[in-house]
Design an enzyme around this catalytic site. Structure first.
Site, mmCIF file in Angstrom:
data_model
loop_
_atom_site.group_PDB
_atom_site.id
_atom_site.type_symbol
_atom_site.label_atom_id
_atom_site.label_comp_id
_atom_site.label_asym_id
_atom_site.label_seq_id
_atom_site.Cartn_x
_atom_site.Cartn_y
_atom_site.Cartn_z
ATOM 1 N N GLY A 187 -12.231 -4.342 1.384
ATOM 2 C CA GLY A 187 -13.641 -4.005 1.619
ATOM 3 C C GLY A 187 -14.065 -2.895 0.766
ATOM 4 N N GLY B 239 -6.473 -6.592 0.614
ATOM 5 C CA GLY B 239 -5.058 -6.434 1.244
ATOM 6 C C GLY B 239 -4.555 -7.869 1.411
ATOM 7 N NE ARG C 24 -4.432 -1.278 1.992
ATOM 8 C CZ ARG C 24 -5.197 -1.566 2.707
ATOM 9 N NH1 ARG C 24 -4.940 -1.827 3.963
ATOM 10 N NH2 ARG C 24 -6.434 -2.245 2.278
ATOM 11 C CE LYS D 112 -16.139 -11.986 9.649
ATOM 12 N NZ LYS D 112 -16.432 -10.965 10.846
HETATM 13 C C1 3PG Z 1 -8.449 -1.783 5.176
HETATM 14 O O1 3PG Z 1 -7.534 -2.180 5.479
HETATM 15 O O2 3PG Z 1 -9.301 -2.597 4.799
HETATM 16 C C2 3PG Z 1 -8.585 -0.420 4.903
HETATM 17 O O3 3PG Z 1 -7.369 0.433 5.059
HETATM 18 C C3 3PG Z 1 -9.490 0.103 5.943
HETATM 19 O O4 3PG Z 1 -9.235 -0.116 7.065
HETATM 20 P P1 3PG Z 1 -10.438 -0.637 8.137
HETATM 21 O O5 3PG Z 1 -11.128 -1.781 7.523
HETATM 22 O O6 3PG Z 1 -9.814 -0.885 9.482
HETATM 23 O O7 3PG Z 1 -11.499 0.590 8.076
#
Ligand code: 3PG
Ligand code: MG
Length: 400
Positions: free
Chosen positions: A380, A356, A34, A203
């Site tokens: 996400g 990620g 990232r 999940k």
């Molecule tokens: C992630 O790692 O999915 C993004 O950086 C967002 O982080 P978060 O899921 O803690 O909001």
């Protein structure tokens, strides 16, 4: 959505929201993808004479107050150090988020300089559902800068102060990473066929909405990893001590019926690697899903499933993959995820890896990154985009 070209950044303090949320082992960064993905926008701003002030989050600091969160960490210090290495210039880190240190750092920037604010989530208001609390913080952040650039694709699905509220207060643009990510995900709206989606991760509840939205678009959905055990259980198989979302069995059963009604082929594992417990050196054996022992837990898919998934991917013209299909962090249970990564890397069509964890898996397992069309920095965020949801951070950048 306006890009950086729409802003006259020379000599201006640009508050840059990046997603530098990297995995850490203590204070050691285990995957800097990232940070590297954020470099093009940072370099472009520097080349144009901007004074770059980066705000980003790291982890999910705990505690009700700013002081508790600072005490518990994590600090962005390792990220600032790595960014400095990659850029080859010093990257000072303010000791606070939007206080005296942040103001001093911002005021001290020269054209082309880069500095960072401390972990934005040290401020409880960043993630608050209370508009007033977020407004107070976003006011302080905006006061540090002249312009705002949103480049934190992986956090665009969060209605957070630094993502959603600050662009309301400053002239703003989307960074190059956000533009590239959105362009690729947009191509998945009208995929070349066959369009094959591989979903893994812990999940089913995280993925049910995206599966529902994909039933109109995908030709085949391959389901592996932690979430697959709930699907297998819903089909009546024994899954032993494997991960299970027992309260989702009914919904999972319904989505399988919907997939069949839409003519979407849903592919599940046919064999699993059953371990005696969740440990890197756990004793383990391959079992067909028809004979999985009640006292074992599955940590990977078996060899017949690796072949099955590879065969179901072989003719794909478009692929989206999100989520590891086994506990790839343990080398003994990485074969399934590696097989998926390798099968996708052989393809010539549009191949998108989202998330990620899957991106980190690709790099950790040594599959060359350039064998994929695009490795998304957002897990996400890319899933919510594919769900057809409005991403708050994207809506904020699109507002003029
Ligand atoms: C992630 O790692 O999915 C993004 O950086 C967002 O982080 P978060 O899921 O803690 O909001
Ligand atoms: Mg996340």
């Amino acid at each position: 959505m306006n890009g950086i070209d729409s802003l006259d950044v020379a000599g201006k303090v640009v508050l840059l929201r990046s997603d530098l949320n990297v995995p850490l082992d203590g204070t050691t960064i285990t995957d800097d993808g990232r940070i590297r993905a954020s470099l093009p926008t940072i370099n472009k701003l520097r080349e144009r004479g901007a004074r770059v002030l980066i705000t980003a989050h790291l982890g999910r600091p705990k505690g009700d107050t700013y002081a508790d969160r600072v005490a518990g960490g994590p600090s962005l210090a390792p990220v600032a150090a790595r960014l400095s290495e990659l850029l080859g210039v010093p990257v000072p880190l303010a000791s606070d988020v939007a206080g005296d240190s942040a103001r001093a750092i911002a005021a001290g920037l020269a054209d082309g300089d880069v500095a960072m604010l401390e972990n934005i989530r040290f401020e409880p208001a960043e993630t608050s559902k209370d508009d007033g609390a977020r407004a107070e913080l976003s006011g302080r952040l905006a006061a540090l800068a002249d312009l705002y650039v949103g480049d934190g694709f992986g956090a665009l699905h969060r209605r957070h102060a630094s993502v959603y509220d600050v662009p309301e207060l400053l002239p703003h643009a989307a960074g190059d990473l956000v533009q590239a990510e959105v362009a690729v995900l947009g191509q998945l709206e009208h995929p070349s066929r066959p369009y094959v989606v591989v979903l893994g991760g812990a999940k089913p509840s995280d993925k049910l909405a995206v599966i529902a939205n994909l039933l109109d678009k995908a030709d085949r959905i391959l389901i592996g990893g932690g979430m697959s055990y709930t699907f297998l259980k819903a089909q009546g198989y024994e899954v032993g001590k494997s991960l299970l979302e027992a309260d989702r069995l009914e919904e999972v059963g319904k989505i399988m019926a919907d997939a069949a009604a839409h003519g979407v082929e849903l592919v599940l594992p046919v064999d699993l690697v059953g371990a005696v417990d969740y440990a890197p050196d756990a004793e383990h054996q391959v079992y067909p899903v028809t004979a999985f022992p009640a006292d074992r837990e599955s940590l990977d898919m078996g060899p017949a499933t690796r072949e099955l998934f590879a065969a179901k991917l072989a003719d794909a013209a478009t692929v989206f993959w999100n989520g590891p299909v086994g506990v790839f962090e343990f080398p003994a249970f990485a074969a399934g995820t590696k097989a998926v990564a390798e099968a996708i890397s052989e393809l010539r069509g549009l191949t998108v890896v989202g998330g990620g964890d899957s991106a980190a898996a690709v790099r950790r397992l040594g599959v060359p990154e350039d064998r994929f069309s695009h490795i998304s920095t957002g897990g996400g965020a890319s899933l919510e985009y594919l769900e057809g949801a409005t991403l708050p951070g994207l809506a904020a950048l699109e507002r003029s």
